[in-house]
Design a protein around this motif. Structure first.
Motif, PDB file in Angstrom:
ATOM      1  N   LEU A  39       0.839  -1.193   0.000  1.00  0.00           N
ATOM      2  CA  LEU A  39       0.000   0.000   0.000  1.00  0.00           C
ATOM      3  C   LEU A  39       0.875   1.244   0.000  1.00  0.00           C
ATOM      4  CD1 LEU A  39      -2.724   1.496   0.332  1.00  0.00           C
ATOM      5  CD2 LEU A  39      -2.456   1.208   2.799  1.00  0.00           C
ATOM      6  N   ALA A  40       0.679   2.101  -0.992  1.00  0.00           N
ATOM      7  CA  ALA A  40       1.403   3.378  -1.046  1.00  0.00           C
ATOM      8  C   ALA A  40       0.679   4.385  -0.165  1.00  0.00           C
ATOM      9  CB  ALA A  40       1.467   3.873  -2.486  1.00  0.00           C
ATOM     10  N   ARG A  41       1.358   4.888   0.851  1.00  0.00           N
ATOM     11  CA  ARG A  41       0.699   5.750   1.837  1.00  0.00           C
ATOM     12  C   ARG A  41       0.927   7.237   1.619  1.00  0.00           C
ATOM     13  NH1 ARG A  41      -1.281   2.604   5.838  1.00  0.00           N
ATOM     14  NH2 ARG A  41      -0.485   0.484   5.997  1.00  0.00           N
ATOM     15  N   THR A  42       1.904   7.615   0.805  1.00  0.00           N
ATOM     16  CA  THR A  42       2.199   9.027   0.559  1.00  0.00           C
ATOM     17  C   THR A  42       2.422   9.231  -0.941  1.00  0.00           C
ATOM     18  OG1 THR A  42       4.605   8.783   0.735  1.00  0.00           O
ATOM     19  CG2 THR A  42       3.367   9.140   2.793  1.00  0.00           C
ATOM     20  N   PRO A  43       2.377  10.482  -1.421  1.00  0.00           N
ATOM     21  CA  PRO A  43       2.663  10.731  -2.834  1.00  0.00           C
ATOM     22  C   PRO A  43       4.055  10.243  -3.239  1.00  0.00           C
ATOM     23  CG  PRO A  43       1.635  12.655  -1.848  1.00  0.00           C
ATOM     24  CD  PRO A  43       1.923  11.705  -0.726  1.00  0.00           C
ATOM     25  N   ALA A  44       5.038  10.440  -2.351  1.00  0.00           N
ATOM     26  CA  ALA A  44       6.398   9.997  -2.660  1.00  0.00           C
ATOM     27  C   ALA A  44       6.463   8.486  -2.781  1.00  0.00           C
ATOM     28  CB  ALA A  44       7.361  10.484  -1.577  1.00  0.00           C
ATOM     29  N   GLU A  45       5.787   7.781  -1.885  1.00  0.00           N
ATOM     30  CA  GLU A  45       5.768   6.316  -1.955  1.00  0.00           C
ATOM     31  C   GLU A  45       5.101   5.850  -3.241  1.00  0.00           C
ATOM     32  OE1 GLU A  45       4.092   4.293   1.356  1.00  0.00           O
ATOM     33  OE2 GLU A  45       5.628   4.962   2.769  1.00  0.00           O
ATOM     34  N   GLU A  46       4.022   6.507  -3.625  1.00  0.00           N
ATOM     35  CA  GLU A  46       3.341   6.132  -4.859  1.00  0.00           C
ATOM     36  C   GLU A  46       4.293   6.222  -6.046  1.00  0.00           C
ATOM     37  OE1 GLU A  46      -0.239   8.262  -5.616  1.00  0.00           O
ATOM     38  OE2 GLU A  46      -1.419   7.129  -4.150  1.00  0.00           O
ATOM     39  N   ARG A  47       4.978   7.352  -6.151  1.00  0.00           N
ATOM     40  CA  ARG A  47       5.879   7.544  -7.287  1.00  0.00           C
ATOM     41  C   ARG A  47       6.984   6.493  -7.295  1.00  0.00           C
ATOM     42  NH1 ARG A  47       6.043  11.957 -10.492  1.00  0.00           N
ATOM     43  NH2 ARG A  47       4.477  13.560 -10.123  1.00  0.00           N
ATOM     44  N   GLU A  48       7.553   6.210  -6.135  1.00  0.00           N
ATOM     45  CA  GLU A  48       8.654   5.253  -6.047  1.00  0.00           C
ATOM     46  C   GLU A  48       8.171   3.836  -6.355  1.00  0.00           C
ATOM     47  OE1 GLU A  48      12.380   3.974  -5.928  1.00  0.00           O
ATOM     48  OE2 GLU A  48      11.761   6.086  -5.780  1.00  0.00           O
ATOM     49  N   LEU A  49       7.041   3.465  -5.796  1.00  0.00           N
ATOM     50  CA  LEU A  49       6.528   2.105  -5.992  1.00  0.00           C
ATOM     51  C   LEU A  49       6.043   1.886  -7.424  1.00  0.00           C
ATOM     52  CD1 LEU A  49       4.612   1.707  -2.615  1.00  0.00           C
ATOM     53  CD2 LEU A  49       6.592   0.361  -3.359  1.00  0.00           C
ATOM     54  N   LEU A  50       5.504   2.933  -8.045  1.00  0.00           N
ATOM     55  CA  LEU A  50       5.037   2.797  -9.426  1.00  0.00           C
ATOM     56  C   LEU A  50       6.197   2.576 -10.398  1.00  0.00           C
ATOM     57  CD1 LEU A  50       2.180   5.471  -9.549  1.00  0.00           C
ATOM     58  CD2 LEU A  50       1.940   3.008  -9.905  1.00  0.00           C
ATOM     59  N   LYS A  51       7.421   2.946 -10.006  1.00  0.00           N
ATOM     60  CA  LYS A  51       8.586   2.694 -10.853  1.00  0.00           C
ATOM     61  C   LYS A  51       8.928   1.204 -10.914  1.00  0.00           C
ATOM     62  CE  LYS A  51      10.852   7.103  -9.712  1.00  0.00           C
ATOM     63  NZ  LYS A  51      12.040   7.717  -9.034  1.00  0.00           N
ATOM     64  N   GLN A  52       8.436   0.450  -9.912  1.00  0.00           N
ATOM     65  CA  GLN A  52       8.870  -0.938  -9.771  1.00  0.00           C
ATOM     66  C   GLN A  52       7.792  -1.971 -10.058  1.00  0.00           C
ATOM     67  OE1 GLN A  52      10.858  -1.274  -5.820  1.00  0.00           O
ATOM     68  NE2 GLN A  52      10.469   0.929  -5.762  1.00  0.00           N
ATOM     69  N   THR A  53       6.558  -1.635  -9.795  1.00  0.00           N
ATOM     70  CA  THR A  53       5.497  -2.646  -9.832  1.00  0.00           C
ATOM     71  C   THR A  53       4.985  -2.934 -11.240  1.00  0.00           C
ATOM     72  OG1 THR A  53       3.386  -3.271  -8.832  1.00  0.00           O
ATOM     73  CG2 THR A  53       3.612  -0.984  -9.519  1.00  0.00           C
ATOM     74  N   PRO A  54       4.576  -4.175 -11.518  1.00  0.00           N
ATOM     75  CA  PRO A  54       3.906  -4.475 -12.788  1.00  0.00           C
ATOM     76  C   PRO A  54       2.409  -4.192 -12.757  1.00  0.00           C
ATOM     77  CG  PRO A  54       4.323  -6.504 -11.590  1.00  0.00           C
ATOM     78  CD  PRO A  54       4.945  -5.393 -10.772  1.00  0.00           C
ATOM     79  N   VAL A  55       1.819  -4.131 -11.534  1.00  0.00           N
ATOM     80  CA  VAL A  55       0.375  -3.938 -11.397  1.00  0.00           C
ATOM     81  C   VAL A  55       0.098  -2.872 -10.349  1.00  0.00           C
ATOM     82  CG1 VAL A  55      -1.832  -5.006 -10.797  1.00  0.00           C
ATOM     83  CG2 VAL A  55      -0.087  -6.352 -12.010  1.00  0.00           C
ATOM     84  N   ALA A  56      -0.715  -1.885 -10.708  1.00  0.00           N
ATOM     85  CA  ALA A  56      -1.162  -0.865  -9.754  1.00  0.00           C
ATOM     86  C   ALA A  56      -2.675  -0.808  -9.805  1.00  0.00           C
ATOM     87  CB  ALA A  56      -0.565   0.496 -10.091  1.00  0.00           C
ATOM     88  N   THR A  57      -3.285  -0.449  -8.678  1.00  0.00           N
ATOM     89  CA  THR A  57      -4.750  -0.379  -8.642  1.00  0.00           C
ATOM     90  C   THR A  57      -5.205   0.804  -7.798  1.00  0.00           C
ATOM     91  OG1 THR A  57      -6.778  -1.611  -8.130  1.00  0.00           O
ATOM     92  CG2 THR A  57      -4.886  -2.022  -6.699  1.00  0.00           C
ATOM     93  N   GLY A  58      -6.255   1.443  -8.240  1.00  0.00           N
ATOM     94  CA  GLY A  58      -6.824   2.616  -7.582  1.00  0.00           C
ATOM     95  C   GLY A  58      -7.877   3.188  -8.505  1.00  0.00           C
ATOM     96  N   PHE A  59      -8.384   4.386  -8.200  1.00  0.00           N
ATOM     97  CA  PHE A  59      -9.399   4.940  -9.103  1.00  0.00           C
ATOM     98  C   PHE A  59      -8.820   5.894 -10.127  1.00  0.00           C
ATOM     99  CE2 PHE A  59      -9.888   7.861  -5.395  1.00  0.00           C
ATOM    100  CZ  PHE A  59      -9.689   9.072  -6.017  1.00  0.00           C
ATOM    101  N   ASN A  60      -7.550   6.318  -9.950  1.00  0.00           N
ATOM    102  CA  ASN A  60      -6.937   7.197 -10.942  1.00  0.00           C
ATOM    103  C   ASN A  60      -5.420   7.089 -10.849  1.00  0.00           C
ATOM    104  OD1 ASN A  60      -6.757   9.013 -13.017  1.00  0.00           O
ATOM    105  ND2 ASN A  60      -7.699  10.731 -11.940  1.00  0.00           N
ATOM    106  N   ILE A  61      -4.767   7.487 -11.913  1.00  0.00           N
ATOM    107  CA  ILE A  61      -3.309   7.513 -11.945  1.00  0.00           C
ATOM    108  C   ILE A  61      -2.901   8.726 -12.756  1.00  0.00           C
ATOM    109  CG2 ILE A  61      -3.214   5.989 -13.966  1.00  0.00           C
ATOM    110  CD1 ILE A  61      -0.615   4.812 -12.740  1.00  0.00           C
ATOM    111  N   ASP A  62      -1.909   9.469 -12.281  1.00  0.00           N
ATOM    112  CA  ASP A  62      -1.468  10.685 -12.963  1.00  0.00           C
ATOM    113  C   ASP A  62      -0.661  10.336 -14.201  1.00  0.00           C
ATOM    114  OD1 ASP A  62      -2.644  12.343 -11.087  1.00  0.00           O
ATOM    115  OD2 ASP A  62      -0.847  12.410  -9.824  1.00  0.00           O
TER     116      ASP A  62
END
Length: 321
Positions: A39-62
């Motif tokens: 679970l990405a808990r902050t904007p910084a975590e989201e950006r960092e984790l999205l660089k690595q993961t093959p699958v992301a889930t949520g209602f929107n992505i920048d």
């Protein structure tokens, strides 16, 4: 981060229907015990984790994070509609998109049936009389033998028709491709103006269950309300702008329809001084039909299936947009 810590699925820090993203992540962990769900808990975590993961889930992505999301193969949207997503950017970066089609079927269908039964048995009258301690009989209606038109025969529309079947009603479906048929007794096309108005003229209940498109925007306009019988009830669980609000207000003021049950409105949220609040024969719920305690369970089923398909090198995904 070590190779063992590399995320397989990243849950973005986004809440819907008051449901916690933490619960979503935990449900996915239970469904995918061999995968690393983070679970990405902050904007910084989201950006960092999205660089690595093959699958992301949520209602929107920048769109601006996609250039760095080099390993991202799939964005699993937790909404049925995807019109809000940066689809061009996702396509450009080779990211597949899936939606939540089917997740809402049971709960939204139950909301529709509940709204129809409420108007048929006039529970709103009973509630008002109860507040006055008033024991007085009042006339009601029967749902059996009524005609119900369902505008939109996607997963939600079909779930609505399935649940209406035991009530002994006649059903008419409206869809883009009427040649495909459907679960309703009759099917007409959006482009069949004569057939569409004929359906409205025969229906005691008109249910909006379609997405908002150029075709459906304002399809229930002043002409449509003129066609409806004065005993018709409108139920909208689709999108607010499918219904012309000014035309609906005119119809309600002139008793041109019996009432409306609106889970979505235009504008939305509905301002507290809006005239729609003032009608006794209008039931308003705050875009709440999609709420269900089983939301994350059903989303997890879709993602688990697609993670398995991706692992096998398959490109055809469940609910792919």
């Amino acid at each position: 981060m070590s190779a063992d810590d590399t995320p397989d699925v990243v849950v973005l820090r986004q809440k819907i229907h008051g449901l916690s993203a933490d619960e979503y992540a935990e449900t996915l962990r239970e469904r995918l015990p061999d995968k690393n769900v983070v679970l990405a808990r902050t904007p910084a975590e989201e950006r960092e984790l999205l660089k690595q993961t093959p699958v992301a889930t949520g209602f929107n992505i920048d769109a601006d994070v996609l250039a760095e999301a080099e390993n991202l193969d799939l964005f699993a949207c937790v909404f049925a509609g995807t019109g809000h997503l940066p689809m061009e950017a996702l396509n450009e970066h080779g990211v597949a998109v899936t939606n939540a089609s089917g997740v809402h079927g049971p709960n939204i269908a139950e909301q529709v049936v509940g709204a129809i039964l409420s108007f048929a048995r006039r529970f709103h009258v009973a509630w008002r009389q109860k507040q006055r301690n008033e024991w007085r009989s009042y006339p009601t209606h029967e749902l059996q033998g009524s005609t119900v038109t369902v505008i939109g025969l996607g997963a939600i529309g079909q779930a609505i028709v399935d649940r209406l079947d035991p009530f002994g009603v006649d059903t008419i479906g409206v869809r883009y491709t009427p040649e495909k048929g459907g679960p309703t007794d009759e099917v007409v096309g959006f482009d069949d103006e004569a057939g569409f108005h004929d359906a409205l003229a025969r229906s005691k209940y008109v249910v909006v269950a379609c997405p908002l498109t150029d075709t459906t925007r304002g399809i229930l306009d002043s002409d449509a309300f003129k066609t409806m019988h004065p005993d018709t009830v409108l139920v909208n669980i689709g999108r607010g702008p499918v219904v012309d609000t000014d035309a609906l207000l005119d119809a309600l003021r002139g008793n041109a329809i019996r009432g409306a049950a609106l889970d979505v409105t235009d504008p939305e949220p509905l301002p507290d001084d809006h005239e729609l609040w003032n009608f006794d024969n209008v039931l308003i719920t705050p875009h709440n039909a999609g709420h269900t305690p089983k939301y994350w369970e059903r989303m997890a089923d879709i993602i688990a299936e697609n993670v398995e398909r991706l692992g096998k090198g398959k490109t055809e995904l469940q609910n792919q947009v």
